[in-house]
Scaffold this active site. Sequence first.
Site, mmCIF file in Angstrom:
data_model
loop_
_atom_site.group_PDB
_atom_site.id
_atom_site.type_symbol
_atom_site.label_atom_id
_atom_site.label_comp_id
_atom_site.label_asym_id
_atom_site.label_seq_id
_atom_site.Cartn_x
_atom_site.Cartn_y
_atom_site.Cartn_z
ATOM 1 N N ARG A 274 0.817 -1.224 0.000
ATOM 2 C CA ARG A 274 0.000 0.000 0.000
ATOM 3 C C ARG A 274 0.851 1.275 0.000
ATOM 4 O O ARG A 274 0.349 2.362 -0.241
ATOM 5 C CB ARG A 274 -0.961 -0.014 1.211
ATOM 6 C CG ARG A 274 -2.079 -1.016 1.074
ATOM 7 C CD ARG A 274 -2.817 -1.226 2.394
ATOM 8 N NE ARG A 274 -2.099 -2.124 3.285
ATOM 9 C CZ ARG A 274 -2.522 -2.470 4.516
ATOM 10 N NH1 ARG A 274 -3.638 -1.971 4.995
ATOM 11 N NH2 ARG A 274 -1.814 -3.303 5.253
ATOM 12 N N THR B 199 1.160 -12.226 9.362
ATOM 13 C CA THR B 199 1.821 -11.900 10.639
ATOM 14 C C THR B 199 2.029 -13.147 11.504
ATOM 15 O O THR B 199 2.986 -13.205 12.281
ATOM 16 C CB THR B 199 1.007 -10.852 11.419
ATOM 17 O OG1 THR B 199 -0.375 -11.244 11.439
ATOM 18 C CG2 THR B 199 1.102 -9.478 10.783
ATOM 19 N N ASP C 103 5.672 -1.133 11.620
ATOM 20 C CA ASP C 103 5.134 0.076 10.975
ATOM 21 C C ASP C 103 4.423 0.981 11.974
ATOM 22 O O ASP C 103 3.471 1.662 11.643
ATOM 23 C CB ASP C 103 4.188 -0.312 9.819
ATOM 24 C CG ASP C 103 2.955 -1.075 10.274
ATOM 25 O OD1 ASP C 103 2.858 -1.407 11.468
ATOM 26 O OD2 ASP C 103 2.078 -1.339 9.420
ATOM 27 N N GLU D 152 -10.129 -9.671 10.903
ATOM 28 C CA GLU D 152 -9.536 -8.736 9.937
ATOM 29 C C GLU D 152 -10.629 -8.087 9.097
ATOM 30 O O GLU D 152 -11.657 -8.719 8.808
ATOM 31 C CB GLU D 152 -8.542 -9.468 9.037
ATOM 32 C CG GLU D 152 -7.273 -9.859 9.749
ATOM 33 C CD GLU D 152 -6.626 -8.700 10.482
ATOM 34 O OE1 GLU D 152 -6.195 -7.742 9.819
ATOM 35 O OE2 GLU D 152 -6.556 -8.743 11.719
HETATM 36 C C1 UD1 Z 1 -2.257 -5.880 11.262
HETATM 37 C C2 UD1 Z 1 -3.262 -6.748 12.055
HETATM 38 C C3 UD1 Z 1 -4.533 -5.941 12.302
HETATM 39 C C4 UD1 Z 1 -4.188 -4.659 13.026
HETATM 40 C C5 UD1 Z 1 -3.092 -3.870 12.283
HETATM 41 C C6 UD1 Z 1 -2.602 -2.738 13.169
HETATM 42 C C7 UD1 Z 1 -2.901 -9.084 11.428
HETATM 43 C C8 UD1 Z 1 -3.418 -10.244 10.657
HETATM 44 N N1 UD1 Z 1 -3.580 -7.952 11.317
HETATM 45 O O1 UD1 Z 1 -2.882 -5.592 10.019
HETATM 46 O O2 UD1 Z 1 -5.451 -6.704 13.077
HETATM 47 O O3 UD1 Z 1 -5.360 -3.885 13.174
HETATM 48 O O4 UD1 Z 1 -1.963 -4.696 11.973
HETATM 49 O O5 UD1 Z 1 -1.709 -1.895 12.497
HETATM 50 O O6 UD1 Z 1 -1.909 -9.222 12.123
HETATM 51 N N2 UD1 Z 1 4.440 -8.563 8.380
HETATM 52 C C9 UD1 Z 1 5.368 -9.581 8.367
HETATM 53 N N3 UD1 Z 1 5.137 -10.656 7.556
HETATM 54 C C10 UD1 Z 1 4.014 -10.776 6.804
HETATM 55 C C11 UD1 Z 1 3.060 -9.734 6.868
HETATM 56 C C12 UD1 Z 1 3.294 -8.649 7.664
HETATM 57 O O7 UD1 Z 1 6.395 -9.489 9.027
HETATM 58 O O8 UD1 Z 1 3.882 -11.776 6.105
HETATM 59 C C13 UD1 Z 1 4.744 -7.346 9.209
HETATM 60 C C14 UD1 Z 1 4.753 -6.085 8.363
HETATM 61 O O9 UD1 Z 1 6.061 -5.793 7.910
HETATM 62 C C15 UD1 Z 1 4.253 -5.026 9.339
HETATM 63 C C16 UD1 Z 1 3.408 -5.824 10.325
HETATM 64 O O10 UD1 Z 1 3.725 -7.187 10.158
HETATM 65 O O11 UD1 Z 1 5.277 -4.399 10.041
HETATM 66 C C17 UD1 Z 1 1.924 -5.625 10.071
HETATM 67 O O12 UD1 Z 1 1.630 -5.984 8.737
HETATM 68 P P1 UD1 Z 1 0.535 -5.212 7.906
HETATM 69 O O13 UD1 Z 1 0.474 -5.837 6.566
HETATM 70 O O14 UD1 Z 1 0.743 -3.754 8.003
HETATM 71 O O15 UD1 Z 1 -0.769 -5.647 8.726
HETATM 72 P P2 UD1 Z 1 -2.137 -4.873 8.755
HETATM 73 O O16 UD1 Z 1 -2.927 -5.258 7.551
HETATM 74 O O17 UD1 Z 1 -1.919 -3.448 9.031
HETATM 75 MG MG MG Z 2 -0.185 -2.240 9.170
#
Ligand code: UD1
Ligand code: MG
Length: 430
Positions: free
Chosen positions: A15, A82, A102, A149
């Site tokens: 995004r 995550t 983030d 989610e």
């Molecule tokens: C996530 C949460 C959501 C919460 C939000 C808060 C989950 C499934 N969802 O969503 O409930 O409201 O954060 O900001 O956890 N990351 C990894 N590996 C991956 C995917 C992501 O390390 O495969 C890391 C990303 O680098 C990032 C963090 O996890 O720092 C969150 O990932 P992001 O994709 O931003 O999750 P959100 O959709 O925001």
């Molecule tokens: Mg996020």
Amino acid sequence: MSISVVILAAGQGTRMKSSMPKVLHKISGKSMLFHAIEAAQKLSNDITVVLYHQAEMIKAQIEAKYENINFHIQDAINFPGTGGAMRGVITKNDKTLILNGDMPLVTDEALHKLTGSDADITMSVIMLDNPSGYGRVIIENNSVLEIVEQKDCDHVQLCTKSVNAGVYCVSSKLLNRYIPKLSNANSQKEYYLTDIIKMGVEENITIEPIYVDEEEFKGVNSKIDLAHAEQIHQTRIKNNFMANGVIMRLPETIYIETDVEIEGECIIENGVSLIGKTKIINSHIKSNSVVEDSILEGSDIGPMARIRPQSNLLDTHIGNFVEVKKGILDGVKAGHLSYLGDCTIGSGSNIGAGTITCNYDGKAKYQTIIGKNVFVGSDTQLVAPINIPDNVMIAAGTTVTKDPVSGDLVLSRTPQKSIAGFFYKFFIKS
Ligand code: UD1
Ligand code: MG
């Protein structure tokens, strides 16, 4: 009790629409990931950063700045999400605090709220009028039931105003048991860390929702979020300086990076940028000036002055449109329109308008040394390397190429010549 911290930073951040990994985007001059690492360092000495996308580059940047950080590379092909990020992470302590990479605005004080509880799982919850973008936390009778989610929400769940801020403190034993059991049966086909809540509820584990401030736990997912988060971070930095006695004119127009220090009685006017490891002591920075990686003490600069890295100004006056780079100036006046690069200038010296240190010959940079009480006339070029000793006067319009001796007047000018009556002959018809 000691805590381990895991920072999730493996996601691509699509995004953000950027080739640079999301967590390396900067807030107030420091990458979001570094903000998270520094908050974590105040709580724990067992910190693991989970990486995947551009892992080597991010790892190298972290290692260049911090010691004792552990890395875990996510198997993001087979276990995206995550929850997939936590697979195989080994933490040393009884409790593990999980942070998203983030979230640059979170402070260690806020994290203490999550780590201070006896519950098996504490999770951060924000109440939002507009919950869009976040996972919804389903709470009934003050008990957390699950996190859903946004993409998996039904119409009723979409209206839930309690959202998951993305920080959890979990008993490490539970984590080790739950993470391998996560499934990807959801709309994104990802392994959600958030599903550990449902697992905990099924086993009657104590789960405590900790209500936190949106401002501190804001997740940055887009360039709009990035700009908004930086605005909040900037306000914090500037309020802190003003509380300590710094005068700021129209503070909302001033940009100050994280590592800047301001001491004593200082005035920072509108439109000023203070960048990098800059230190301002008892000085006045006038409007629209830029100072980068430099030290200013007892000095005034601008409006519209530019002080570039490795400059050191003591008791010095710098006026408009003056650029200084690697300049060591002590008790100097340079009031207008000059370039002073790779130079040392001593006290009582006056630099006239339009002075240029010609420091570069197209291959290398050279030094200009100017002693004390040197008067440099306007429109002077000092062709480096050059050494002007104390008590020298340089006439306006001079190109200095040879080192003078103390007491000299230096001048290089084409003798002036006048042709009488030429104006009338040229412009006025007879
Ligand atoms: C996530 C949460 C959501 C919460 C939000 C808060 C989950 C499934 N969802 O969503 O409930 O409201 O954060 O900001 O956890 N990351 C990894 N590996 C991956 C995917 C992501 O390390 O495969 C890391 C990303 O680098 C990032 C963090 O996890 O720092 C969150 O990932 P992001 O994709 O931003 O999750 P959100 O959709 O925001
Ligand atoms: Mg996020």
